[in-house]
Design a protein around this motif. Structure first.
Motif, PDB file in Angstrom:
ATOM      1  N   UNK A 160      24.626  25.661  46.961  1.00 50.85           N
ATOM      2  CA  UNK A 160      25.307  24.361  47.098  1.00 50.85           C
ATOM      3  C   UNK A 160      25.812  23.797  45.769  1.00 50.85           C
ATOM      4  N   UNK A 161      25.949  24.642  44.760  1.00 56.13           N
ATOM      5  CA  UNK A 161      26.432  24.175  43.461  1.00 56.13           C
ATOM      6  C   UNK A 161      27.698  24.931  43.091  1.00 56.13           C
ATOM      7  N   UNK A 162      28.876  24.270  43.100  1.00 60.11           N
ATOM      8  CA  UNK A 162      30.122  24.962  42.761  1.00 60.11           C
ATOM      9  C   UNK A 162      30.106  25.458  41.316  1.00 60.11           C
ATOM     10  N   UNK A 163      30.731  26.608  41.106  1.00 63.11           N
ATOM     11  CA  UNK A 163      30.816  27.173  39.763  1.00 63.11           C
ATOM     12  C   UNK A 163      32.250  27.620  39.518  1.00 63.11           C
ATOM     13  N   UNK A 164      32.818  27.197  38.387  1.00 60.14           N
ATOM     14  CA  UNK A 164      34.202  27.508  38.040  1.00 60.14           C
ATOM     15  C   UNK A 164      34.247  28.544  36.918  1.00 60.14           C
ATOM     16  N   UNK A 165      35.224  29.439  37.015  1.00 61.88           N
ATOM     17  CA  UNK A 165      35.371  30.476  36.013  1.00 61.88           C
ATOM     18  C   UNK A 165      36.790  31.024  36.079  1.00 61.88           C
ATOM     19  N   UNK A 166      37.116  31.938  35.165  1.00 61.64           N
ATOM     20  CA  UNK A 166      38.444  32.547  35.075  1.00 61.64           C
ATOM     21  C   UNK A 166      38.290  34.058  35.033  1.00 61.64           C
ATOM     22  N   UNK A 167      39.232  34.753  35.674  1.00 55.88           N
ATOM     23  CA  UNK A 167      39.208  36.216  35.685  1.00 55.88           C
ATOM     24  C   UNK A 167      40.629  36.742  35.590  1.00 55.88           C
ATOM     25  N   UNK A 168      40.761  38.001  35.197  1.00 55.59           N
ATOM     26  CA  UNK A 168      42.056  38.682  35.132  1.00 55.59           C
ATOM     27  C   UNK A 168      41.813  40.152  35.453  1.00 55.59           C
ATOM     28  N   UNK A 169      42.872  40.966  35.631  1.00 55.78           N
ATOM     29  CA  UNK A 169      42.644  42.374  35.974  1.00 55.78           C
ATOM     30  C   UNK A 169      41.772  43.115  34.976  1.00 55.78           C
ATOM     31  N   UNK A 170      41.944  42.850  33.688  1.00 57.86           N
ATOM     32  CA  UNK A 170      41.153  43.550  32.674  1.00 57.86           C
ATOM     33  C   UNK A 170      39.881  42.793  32.305  1.00 57.86           C
ATOM     34  N   UNK A 171      39.667  41.626  32.908  1.00 52.71           N
ATOM     35  CA  UNK A 171      38.470  40.837  32.613  1.00 52.71           C
ATOM     36  C   UNK A 171      37.827  40.340  33.908  1.00 52.71           C
ATOM     37  N   UNK A 172      37.299  41.275  34.708  1.00 52.57           N
ATOM     38  CA  UNK A 172      36.660  40.883  35.961  1.00 52.57           C
ATOM     39  C   UNK A 172      35.358  40.119  35.694  1.00 52.57           C
ATOM     40  N   UNK A 173      34.870  39.465  36.746  1.00 50.78           N
ATOM     41  CA  UNK A 173      33.629  38.716  36.616  1.00 50.78           C
ATOM     42  C   UNK A 173      32.728  39.033  37.809  1.00 50.78           C
ATOM     43  N   UNK A 174      31.430  38.979  37.565  1.00 48.67           N
ATOM     44  CA  UNK A 174      30.489  39.026  38.685  1.00 48.67           C
ATOM     45  C   UNK A 174      29.231  38.248  38.310  1.00 48.67           C
ATOM     46  N   UNK A 175      28.547  37.766  39.362  1.00 46.31           N
ATOM     47  CA  UNK A 175      27.387  36.913  39.174  1.00 46.31           C
ATOM     48  C   UNK A 175      26.295  37.312  40.153  1.00 46.31           C
ATOM     49  N   UNK A 176      25.097  36.859  39.863  1.00 43.05           N
ATOM     50  CA  UNK A 176      23.927  37.195  40.666  1.00 43.05           C
ATOM     51  C   UNK A 176      23.553  36.009  41.555  1.00 43.05           C
ATOM     52  N   UNK A 177      23.128  36.318  42.771  1.00 44.12           N
ATOM     53  CA  UNK A 177      22.586  35.274  43.657  1.00 44.12           C
ATOM     54  C   UNK A 177      21.314  35.787  44.311  1.00 44.12           C
ATOM     55  N   UNK A 178      20.266  34.934  44.327  1.00 40.94           N
ATOM     56  CA  UNK A 178      19.007  35.254  44.987  1.00 40.94           C
ATOM     57  C   UNK A 178      18.801  34.303  46.158  1.00 40.94           C
ATOM     58  N   UNK A 179      18.412  34.856  47.310  1.00 39.00           N
ATOM     59  CA  UNK A 179      18.168  34.035  48.485  1.00 39.00           C
ATOM     60  C   UNK A 179      16.977  33.107  48.244  1.00 39.00           C
TER      61      UNK A 179
END
Length: 792
Positions: A160-179
């Motif tokens: 329930x907490x929005x998170x903002x970020x930026x990505x591009x083809x050569x700079x992908x992003x990924x994040x972790x989530x735990x239930x």
């Protein structure tokens, strides 16, 4: 003691780094610091090696991001970056090359990647980690580079907490989530203000390496393409570790999302295009519905339609009480003895002989039976050319033979339903299996913001909402069966009102309509297992048949002897469904298809109009249009005489204008949704004919009893509400999956059903009321002799 304990991890890291440096050939790696930019140059004889050491606290997930840059665009001698961790190796080159449509290439000088995070340190104490970054090139000359390694502070997403970020083809992003402990299912919602660049959202298990580039993001987990909106429902049971990665990849071109491909990719154009490939995204993970909501939704669905059963029982009970009271009043009336001695209403008048079409008739009248002058008035060719026709003129055939003719509708539609439904079910099961195995959520066009999975089904709510069609179809069959039983008993009792009065009762078409309503629910549920471009006809095929059967039933009411046979009717439906399939395949851009279809539509309207106008006596063959042209020339041009059947002529003129308008509209605009276009033609013709029938009924001084009047009002109100929700478009297989998701919206009913589900509920009720209108519309004629009931 405390100070010594605190310094221990730092001392261990320094010792580890010194040992690695001393053991490495050529002086070993240079110690690296997080957050510091390193600049240098490499060539075939000089490479650089950096070592970054850090410690992880107990229970902490550490993620490291590596940023590199090189101004060189030389594809022959790229700069090679190799990152070694404790359990894996990650490598790439700069310029980083992506391949797009038609073998187009896109080169990027700036690359940043998130390294696969280390596992949480055990509770007993911190753990020490070290990362090596090797920079090399096979170039015979120096190539400059930049290197920056940082530790990510916001790597783990929160509920329930929005998170903002930026990505591009050569700079992908990924994040972790735990239930969290009390959450079994979540919805990952991703939004962006910009339509392009096209992106991909992927959910992957905690496995290294993480597939975070355009050419490999589809190798693992589930994924969706995205323009401005995406939503993926994730269940705890699918991830043994109760955690997952959310990966965001920007595609090098927008073709997959419906955008255009750049016309040139050379020189500055390519660099400019690449600079525009940055996208701002916001991700929010919210808990999905609990199991109790599934149970509430199922109870609501079944109880809502079982209430129709209760209402039908109340109406049947009231009708039974009224009949019993009326029978008691007739037995107590003074005229009862006299009527009993003369046979009353149970026997037909002996002076008139057996009524035409009664059970005592054992033959069917044919044209060849008449060869004498006294019998010429009974010839159907003569009777059906009368200016004023009555029902007795068109109900002369043996009732039993006619009833058997209409029962063929019922048996044929069951056969069609079985042979149509079995391959459909097999196909959609295959679709769902492919989605589950590949993880490609672009195959099916769901409303992902309100798609609640159950078992192997991705959108159980869209399937459950079709239960109304099946329950109300079964209820309509039971109502028709009750009427059929009562009618059969009256026939066995030789009730004169059943033999000589009212509309002849033939129930075969009603049974077929009930089966069609149930099958519409089955096939609509099948379509919504995986709605897409390839199987949309499953959802509409039986809608064509329902509309066609309703028109046939309405026509049969006053024309029982001359209605179409089941074989010709179902053959016509087969042609329509075939045209619908061809229209879906060829109707988008093929002008010739629309020319041919519009021509067929107009000619079919003219042929059917001729057949209706002449009461089936205009022979249907290749010469029909020539004969129609001769009649038109003789009656309208040569003599200019008034039409013999004015009411029929008005209906047919209006009907042809409507159908020609549809044909011209299709030819000019060529709508992409061809299946809905044909369905619109059927529905407009049905509504036009029903309106004409009701107007002519009122014009003939016939009554609308309370029950059919209530059904007419209920039909109009429920259809209006249903169509409102139908036009709340939540997805569209006419567009790309990413564009379709822009229309997705949240649930509106019980937190489980969306607008389209409400359409399913209301359309089922509307069809049920529509069927009741046809079933009860002429109940007021049950006490009117058939030679007093006009034909229109």
């Amino acid at each position: 003691m405390a100070g010594g304990a605190a310094a221990a991890p730092g001392a261990l890291l320094c010792a580890l780094l010194w040992a690695v440096t001393a053991a490495a050939p050529g002086g070993g790696p240079a110690p690296g610091a997080f957050g510091r930019v390193y600049r240098g140059a490499v060539n075939i004889s000089a490479e650089r090696l950096y070592a970054f050491a850090y410690s992880s606290e107990p229970g902490q997930v550490d993620a490291v991001r590596v940023y590199v840059n090189s101004s060189s665009e030389n594809l022959q001698y790229p700069v090679l970056f190799v990152v070694r961790q404790q359990k894996g190796v990650l490598s790439w080159q700069v310029p980083l090359i992506f391949r797009g449509l038609y073998q187009r290439t896109y080169n990027y000088q700036e690359v940043s990647r998130t390294l696969c995070p280390s596992e949480p340190a055990p509770e007993k104490g911190p753990s020490n980690q070290i990362i090596f970054v090797d920079v090399a090139s096979m170039a015979p000359f120096n190539i400059a580079y930049e290197l920056l390694v940082t530790r990510l502070e916001n790597f783990q997403l929160e509920t329930n907490k929005p998170f903002n970020f930026t990505a591009s083809p050569s700079q992908p992003q990924y994040f972790l989530y735990k239930f969290p402990e009390d959450v079994d299912s979540v919805i990952i919602k991703v939004v962006s203000d910009a339509v392009y660049p096209c992106s991909v959202v992927s959910v992957q298990d905690i496995v290294c390496p993480v597939y975070d580039l355009d050419h490999n993001v589809e190798f693992n987990g589930v994924y969706q393409s995205m323009t401005k909106k995406a939503a993926i429902t994730v269940q705890r049971k699918d991830f043994p570790g109760e955690q997952f990665f959310v990966v965001f990849v920007i595609k090098p071109e927008d073709y997959a999302c419906g955008g255009s491909v750049p016309s040139s990719i050379h020189g500055n154009v390519n660099r400019t295009w690449n600079l525009q490939r940055t996208k701002n995204l916001q991700v929010t993970i919210v808990p999905s519905i609990k199991k109790s909501v599934y149970i509430q939704a199922m109870f609501f669905s079944f109880l809502s339609f079982l209430s129709f059963y209760l209402g039908s029982l109340v109406v049947a009970f009231v009708h039974y009480i009224r009949v019993r009271r009326k029978a008691s009043a007739e037995r107590l009336s003074p005229e009862n003895d006299e009527s009993s001695s003369s046979g009353g209403r149970q026997l037909s008048s002996p002076e008139h002989g057996p009524p035409a079409g009664s059970d005592t008739d054992s033959s069917v009248e044919e044209e060849s039976d008449f060869d004498t002058m006294p019998e010429i008035e009974s010839d159907k060719n003569v009777i059906r050319t009368k200016v004023f026709l009555y029902l007795s003129d068109l109900s002369r055939k043996d009732r039993r033979i006619v009833s058997k003719k209409y029962k063929i509708y019922f048996w044929n539609i069951i056969t069609i339903a079985v042979f149509y439904a079995l391959p459909v079910i097999q196909l959609v099961i295959t679709y769902q299996t492919v989605v589950n195995v590949t993880g490609n959520q672009d195959i099916c066009y769901y409303n992902f913001l309100c798609a609640h999975p159950l078992g192997v089904l991705s959108a159980f709510n869209n399937i459950l909402s079709n239960v109304g069609h099946m329950l109300l179809g079964l209820l309509f069959l039971l109502i028709v069966l009750r009427r059929n039983i009562l009618h059969r008993r009256a026939m066995e009792m030789k009730d004169v009102y059943t033999l000589d009065y009212g509309i002849p009762k033939h129930f075969g078409l009603f049974y077929a309509m009930g089966i069609a309503l149930m099958m519409e629910g089955v096939l609509s549920a099948c379509y919504h297992v995986c709605p897409n471009y390839s199987n949309f006809q499953f959802d509409t095929s039986f809608m064509y048949m329902i509309a066609g059967l309703c028109m046939l039933k309405l026509y049969q009411t006053r024309h029982p002897d001359i209605n179409a046979s089941a074989y010709s009717a179902y053959a016509s439906f087969a042609v329509v469904i075939c045209l619908a399939v061809l229209g879906v395949v060829f109707g988008k851009n093929d002008l010739w298809f629309w020319v041919i279809f519009s021509l067929i539509h107009i000619l079919a309207s003219l042929a059917l109009s001729t057949q209706i106008y002449y009461m089936g006596r205009f022979k249907m063959d290749l010469g029909i249009f020539r004969r129609a042209a001769m009649v038109l020339y003789t009656d309208c041009i040569q003599q200019c005489s008034r039409p013999m059947y004015m009411d029929r002529m008005v209906l047919l003129i209006v009907g042809n204008l409507v159908n020609w308008s549809f044909a011209i509209f299709g030819l000019v605009y060529r709508p992409r949704d061809f299946a809905s276009y044909i369905l619109g033609i059927f529905i407009c013709n049905l509504l036009l004919y029903l309106a004409f029938y009701i107007i002519m009924k009122i014009r003939s001084s016939e009554k609308l009893l309370p029950i059919p009047l209530f059904c007419i009002v209920a039909t109009a109100v429920v259809w209006a509400a249903a169509l409102y929700f139908f036009f709340q478009t939540l997805s569209s297989w006419e567009e790309t999956p990413a564009e379709s998701r822009e229309k997705n919206r949240s649930c509106i009913l019980l937190g489980f059903f969306d607008d389209h589900d409400v359409w399913h509920f209301l359309s089922a009720a509307a069809l049920f009321f529509s069927f009741l209108v046809l079933l009860t519309l002429d109940d007021d004629l049950d006490t009117v002799r058939r030679d007093k009931i006009p034909v229109f």
